[in-house]
Motif scaffolding. Sequence first.
Motif, short mmCIF file in Angstrom:
data_model
loop_
_atom_site.label_atom_id
_atom_site.label_comp_id
_atom_site.label_asym_id
_atom_site.label_seq_id
_atom_site.Cartn_x
_atom_site.Cartn_y
_atom_site.Cartn_z
N ASP A 236 -9.00 -6.81 -5.87
CA ASP A 236 -9.83 -5.66 -5.47
C ASP A 236 -9.01 -4.61 -4.73
O ASP A 236 -9.51 -3.95 -3.82
CB ASP A 236 -11.01 -6.13 -4.62
N ARG A 237 -7.74 -4.49 -5.11
CA ARG A 237 -6.82 -3.47 -4.59
C ARG A 237 -6.61 -3.59 -3.08
O ARG A 237 -6.23 -2.62 -2.41
CB ARG A 237 -7.33 -2.07 -4.94
N HIS A 262 -8.59 -4.60 -11.42
CA HIS A 262 -8.67 -3.99 -10.08
C HIS A 262 -7.58 -4.54 -9.15
O HIS A 262 -7.85 -4.98 -8.03
CB HIS A 262 -10.05 -4.20 -9.47
#
Length: 423
Positions: A236-237, A262
Amino acid sequence: MKPLFASLAAGLLATALSAAAGNATAQDLLIRNAVVHTATAAGSLRNADVLVRSGRIAAVGSGLSAPGVAVVEAAGRPLTPALFGGITAIGIEEVSGESPTVDATLTLGAGAQPVMTVRPEFDVTLAYNPASSLIPVARIEGIGFTLLHAGSARGGSIVGGQGGTMRLDGSLDPLGPKVLFVALGAGAAGLTGDSRAAQWMLLDQLIDEARGRIAPDSRHSLLTPAGRAALAQFLDRKGLVMVEVERAADIVQLLRWSARRHVRVAIAGGAEAWQVAPALAAARVPVFVDPLANLPADFDRIGATLENAARLHAAGVAVGFSQSGDASHNARKLRQLAGNAVANGLPWDAGLAGLTRVPAQILGVADQLGGIAVGRRADLVLWSGDPLEVSSVAEQVWLDGRTQPMRSRQTELRDRYLPGASR
């Protein structure tokens, strides 16, 4: 212990202790009349002063005054932030041929078949030795920080493990967030059943495991419970995954995979990155290039060119520098490589940024390192001339405003064996 080795050991110990003592407390300092290359939006300032208070930059300007503070007269010489030494094993590799001194890689098994275990929880920063003789060798050349590389030896996996940003000031712990290393392409195919395509299959499975889509007790599981938790920190970055990849086609696949999954990525190597520069710029994926990668050392680097950095920069890609080969023992050469990039079309300011601001931003430590600005650490270098010229030398290095000993194992050997040197 023989007298020669006893003498050298004593000298190195004295250097290490001196460096440690010098960094115990921060120092107040005023550097006057320098060409201050800030590596920030302020650019380069002529006839400028830098005031250091308690190890931090307190002011940058002209005609600064600070009664009672130690003054260094720069006499028009260049002053820069301490430089990035590249992606190295400084502090976790002393003698590459002596295995007890090498902690940069993890071997999970042996043989040609891939080992179905991946350990992203492997953290090389835990083995970092701040007394390594390689640290003063790099530091006296103006190097102030490096990114520790985590890799896989034979029988390992394409996920090498975690590294971190280390300041070469005697500190034991990394600064800023950890970085996860992944190797892709032909060079890593032997870890995935001799198939480049299998790398994406395994990466997808790892993501699914970390997200809980595959049961932990599955007989096909690749991750330990600790590995799942470690990998989840980079999804999720939320964290940075440094991907070692060279071929343009593989870079395109990486951009697709990172967008789909992501994952925030940066590229190390990228010999053919210039061929897909617009896509890299659009995805805001930075690249650490080796500016001397010019020959097709393998089939993944057929498109290598000395203009790689210049073409990437022109397209809007953030360009940092690292080097192939023995980067740990030759970190001092990185500024020369940046000079080669400038000679092949990269703007000078971008060359300096690739050694300072850009790596600090990518690694999440730009609030402290990589620029001369109020509030940042006073990690500074005074040069005899243009820092990107091979003929220039670092005349003095300060870390947290503390004057660093300009001595190393190499200078100790030089002074011992030069004709007429005392013995």
